[in-house]
Write an enzyme that holds these catalytic residues in place. Sequence first.
Site, PDB file in Angstrom:
ATOM      1  N   TRP B 471       0.835  -1.217   0.000  1.00  0.00           N
ATOM      2  CA  TRP B 471       0.000   0.000   0.000  1.00  0.00           C
ATOM      3  C   TRP B 471       0.861   1.255   0.000  1.00  0.00           C
ATOM      4  O   TRP B 471       2.072   1.197   0.198  1.00  0.00           O
ATOM      5  CB  TRP B 471      -1.025  -0.016   1.125  1.00  0.00           C
ATOM      6  CG  TRP B 471      -0.543  -0.086   2.535  1.00  0.00           C
ATOM      7  CD1 TRP B 471       0.741   0.094   2.997  1.00  0.00           C
ATOM      8  CD2 TRP B 471      -1.348  -0.369   3.687  1.00  0.00           C
ATOM      9  NE1 TRP B 471       0.770  -0.054   4.343  1.00  0.00           N
ATOM     10  CE2 TRP B 471      -0.485  -0.323   4.800  1.00  0.00           C
ATOM     11  CE3 TRP B 471      -2.694  -0.631   3.882  1.00  0.00           C
ATOM     12  CZ2 TRP B 471      -0.950  -0.554   6.102  1.00  0.00           C
ATOM     13  CZ3 TRP B 471      -3.142  -0.857   5.176  1.00  0.00           C
ATOM     14  CH2 TRP B 471      -2.283  -0.821   6.261  1.00  0.00           C
ATOM     15  N   GLU B 472       0.217   2.359  -0.267  1.00  0.00           N
ATOM     16  CA  GLU B 472       0.935   3.627  -0.496  1.00  0.00           C
ATOM     17  C   GLU B 472       1.923   3.497  -1.653  1.00  0.00           C
ATOM     18  O   GLU B 472       2.917   4.199  -1.705  1.00  0.00           O
ATOM     19  CB  GLU B 472       1.644   4.101   0.774  1.00  0.00           C
ATOM     20  CG  GLU B 472       0.733   4.354   1.963  1.00  0.00           C
ATOM     21  CD  GLU B 472      -0.219   5.532   1.735  1.00  0.00           C
ATOM     22  OE1 GLU B 472       0.126   6.412   0.938  1.00  0.00           O
ATOM     23  OE2 GLU B 472      -1.303   5.549   2.345  1.00  0.00           O
ATOM     24  N   GLY B 473       1.603   2.630  -2.593  1.00  0.00           N
ATOM     25  CA  GLY B 473       2.490   2.387  -3.739  1.00  0.00           C
ATOM     26  C   GLY B 473       3.427   1.220  -3.448  1.00  0.00           C
ATOM     27  O   GLY B 473       4.183   1.251  -2.484  1.00  0.00           O
TER      28      GLY B 473
END
Lengths: 640, 640
Positions: B471-473
């Site tokens: 998550w968050e890339g």
Amino acid sequence: MMQNSVQAIRSGVRAASTRRVGARNMSYVAPLRDMKFQLDEVRNTEEHYKKLAKTGGEGASPDMVDMILQESAKFAENELYPCNETADSVGCKQIGPNEVKTPPGFKEAYQSFVEGGWQGLSFPEKFGGQGLPSSLALFQSEITSTANWTWTMFPGLSKGAINTLIAHGDDLVQSKYLEKLVSGEWTGTMCLTEPHCGSDLAQVATKAVPAGNGKYKISGTKIFISCGEHDMVDNIVHCVLARLPDAPPGIKGISLFSVPKFKVNDDGTLTDELNGATVGRIENKMGCHGSPTCELIFDEAEGELLGVEHKGMRQMFTFINTSRVGTAIQGLAAAEGAYQLSLEYAKDRLAMRSLTGSKFPDKVADPIIVHPGVRQMLLTQKCIAEGGRGMIYDSALIADEMAEAEANGDHKKAQSYDDRLGFLTPILKGFLTEAGLEAANLGIQTYGGHGYIKSNRVEQIVRDVRIASVWEGTTQIQALDLLGRKVMLQKLKPITQHTAGVMKFAFNAFTSPTSSKYGSIRTHAAKLGKAAAEWQYLSLRVAQRAAGNKDAIGTASVPYLMYGGYVSLAEQWLKQEMAAAKALENGAEGAEAEFYKGKIAAAQFMFSNLLPRTGYLKEQMLAPIPDTMDITPEQFAPSN
Amino acid sequence: MMQNSVQAIRSGVRAASTRRVGARNMSYVAPLRDMKFQLDEVRNTEEHYKKLAKTGGEGASPDMVDMILQESAKFAENELYPCNETADSVGCKQIGPNEVKTPPGFKEAYQSFVEGGWQGLSFPEKFGGQGLPSSLALFQSEITSTANWTWTMFPGLSKGAINTLIAHGDDLVQSKYLEKLVSGEWTGTMCLTEPHCGSDLAQVATKAVPAGNGKYKISGTKIFISCGEHDMVDNIVHCVLARLPDAPPGIKGISLFSVPKFKVNDDGTLTDELNGATVGRIENKMGCHGSPTCELIFDEAEGELLGVEHKGMRQMFTFINTSRVGTAIQGLAAAEGAYQLSLEYAKDRLAMRSLTGSKFPDKVADPIIVHPGVRQMLLTQKCIAEGGRGMIYDSALIADEMAEAEANGDHKKAQSYDDRLGFLTPILKGFLTEAGLEAANLGIQTYGGHGYIKSNRVEQIVRDVRIASVWEGTTQIQALDLLGRKVMLQKLKPITQHTAGVMKFAFNAFTSPTSSKYGSIRTHAAKLGKAAAEWQYLSLRVAQRAAGNKDAIGTASVPYLMYGGYVSLAEQWLKQEMAAAKALENGAEGAEAEFYKGKIAAAQFMFSNLLPRTGYLKEQMLAPIPDTMDITPEQFAPSN
């Protein structure tokens, strides 16, 4: 026998007449094309089986092998894979001291497995088996393992018990238990670990007291007993390590016993009398929810001595290679399962555009398979799964040859095969379980956030395979076995023989006619030869360092094992690359040509992207010993 | 302000007056000694805060910093850690479309957090915060994250929403929401992803239609909304990406809106009117069970435009660094948590004897910390946790300096700090989450079979942290951000500046007076300088290759990021080694001396055992591009 076996195999799949090929999404399709490639093209398995005159080779005709794999695929795809997800979500439930409920579908699948005679596939005909070479059971078990690992554990544990009884049970014990175990009517377990001792079996405290009637009363607590209690069969035969009253302390005072759940009459008929083995609890685990991990409490449970008093540990070691190869297959299965899910997702999922320009301008975004970072993950998975399969296949054939040599009374030859397996097994187990976990984790990574959601099934693979690097001896224990016991204690003989073989193969590949047309073969052969030579050199260097400081072995052991794993994986890929090049030379076309080109492409990735990991492992192997050993327990962390 | 803040901090921990130091087993003890070492000895944080004249530095006296860490430790150890395990086993339950029950203890702990004024620690006083530098909130959040990651997500998500409203909300929006968010009375979320688009926000389809009253009606489905609905507060403020009717397609047509769960009057008072945002489902995930991951369905929910029409994506990007550093802390927390559990277990668990002779002959076996393979795991965890802490601390101080420059109106200086953070953040996020997962997995490995059992708590860390690299890339996206956007698009300027700094530090270390007494410092300084120079060289090589083939960037990106991670970790360890050597030179004794010697020992391990991983990463970076890019989707696997 031939006819019986075919009948048995055919009848075993009555309920599963079609394969679901093509319906790939979030599904499992047995990799039969690759298996056939490995059997027929990478190695000549037909010739191999022809040589197994005394150990069932005549039954392993190409047609029969094909049929076994095809039918196993149907069974796994249609009966095992569908109940794998519920096995994770529902798990096993303890109902009472002798009652554990298995997940929905497990019992039915097991029944159909038993009816098909699959449990006996490679066990002797005199105990009711099909008598086929043991390699076939291994090839089959990869298929069921990938479809449903925890289901596969039930027949897998039985195999361990069967092997133990065949090797060490007297006639009475064998006639009491073996037929039912080989048919699958009963299952078996291995009861080794206790709460305080983990892998350190010198600390085993379970007691065995002679009962006067030639039998023994077993009392003590065993933990981590996989499939120790369940509702799929009428009886369970436990193989238990315990100490006799006069036993010397430590590892040399342990004996091995067979202890059934329900008492069994000497003629093999079942009684309804429980035998004092009850379940204390089943463990709440990270994964593998489909297989109950039991604490088993033995309270004067009646059992028979297997083999010789106080030799239980040595007797157990006979089968350690087998059970460790089984765990290596767990790693391979995780890699294959995660690869299949990841590949389908990567072809399907649309996100971002290729940095070199849109590849599918008519879609809202490109499928993620265009992105280099995704390709690296998929290629890593492919290299581990298909290379790992080759590693397993090679060792499976050696095990066949060992059994044949033994059957021929050639104990020296059998011993040399056994030594070879003893060298290869810790690499297979340690490396393929670590690599399998990596491949599974790359599965989550390919899926992105969706990989973290249970219904997409890839995270289950990570949780299920996480135990593989731990049980049957951790990677650290495998590494000490490899470098300490197998390589150093035998004065480097096993590694010298092994690397000589790899270098010979690399040289043959380098000079083969095919290599002149496929230049990458020469490059790869040179790299493989170099890596094998360096592996040999590193063994010498560690030996030299160990002369001054024994901790040289301990500190080098894990990177040494992993180094060997990468060399072995690269060796497999050069074999596959050569076979693929040959097929292309011979004019393979269409989908077949794509398959072979994929093999050559993956070999390229293996040699340029994965084999270089050996460089780091070499540095770690030769890192200063005090950098690991000098720090005191107090220096690790302050008390705050 | 000073007095208020102290009061608030003191009142926040009324229920937790003593720390459970010493009761380490299966527990969490905030690593305050190491934190103080990092603050006072590795870097001079007192001086740093003195320079923050306009951004709360005067409040951050050494006593205050101490108190914040001490009180955070009490809160985390006594209130958060005890409910972390039940959070995993019980999880969150959806009761209705606007009702999600959080795990036992979460609400109470959150109340005590709010009462203490902790949520406002580093937010401006004009919104009711304490106005302290943002670094202090980061240091604190490591402590709560390690004790209970999913609980920490609730205030963490709010911080993202608060930052968004401070930067882009107009006066009305700010006065409606900010006070309640900063006090913690309400929480906030970020609503970005939709079912079909993951990280590819160009595909966002949620619609925003002007309602005529200056407000907008938002309709669409958002997924993966952490803490999107729960029972801990009276209202939740969602920051939502959506498209206005006249929006251009793609990434340049997305606007940002604030959408409360319950409608709020313009004077900030709460109504009891639900606003058309309901929970479709909460996800069933691998881990992070304590935080509800919601599908949120917006059905003409009323909201306010934040900032400028169609500039939503750019506005979001303002905070991407912040949220990514928060995720990096998740990796650090996993490493620290797993290290603490592993170390205690390794000192306690008895198994086998040391290969160099029994170390504890009076015990039935040696504690496993004597074994080299176990020490390698513990040292790897220590290097990741304590080195990772240093990486986080360095970037936290840069963020403070950026805020101070901004407050001083020195936008150019602020921009240069922002650029620096933009370069460091993908390394922190990508590397520390990958390394945190490795450290957590080593935790299971150290525990052996017991690590797979939920009650031993180490496997929860693995499951919880697994999402951090996603998550968050994902790591792959971080890597493209680093190498593509930050390094290549800016013609190597950021990496040139960065490595020049590292080389300068290495040179100073090499020539420092301390290095003449501690020879290892010179060795390590030379290795660090070499690695930094090579990192710079590799950037050039990739640029050169990319001139011919843009895929050079994609194929090199992940190993490039990880390479940078290891160089940064090594840099931290040289800093710590120097500070420890200085303390020993100055006559540290007893337990203090052991602490410093542990630092020097771990630095040795870092440079000889972990930094060499760069060798492999370098080879992967420069591997032939076609080896990754040429294989076609069809060639990956046969259709069988």
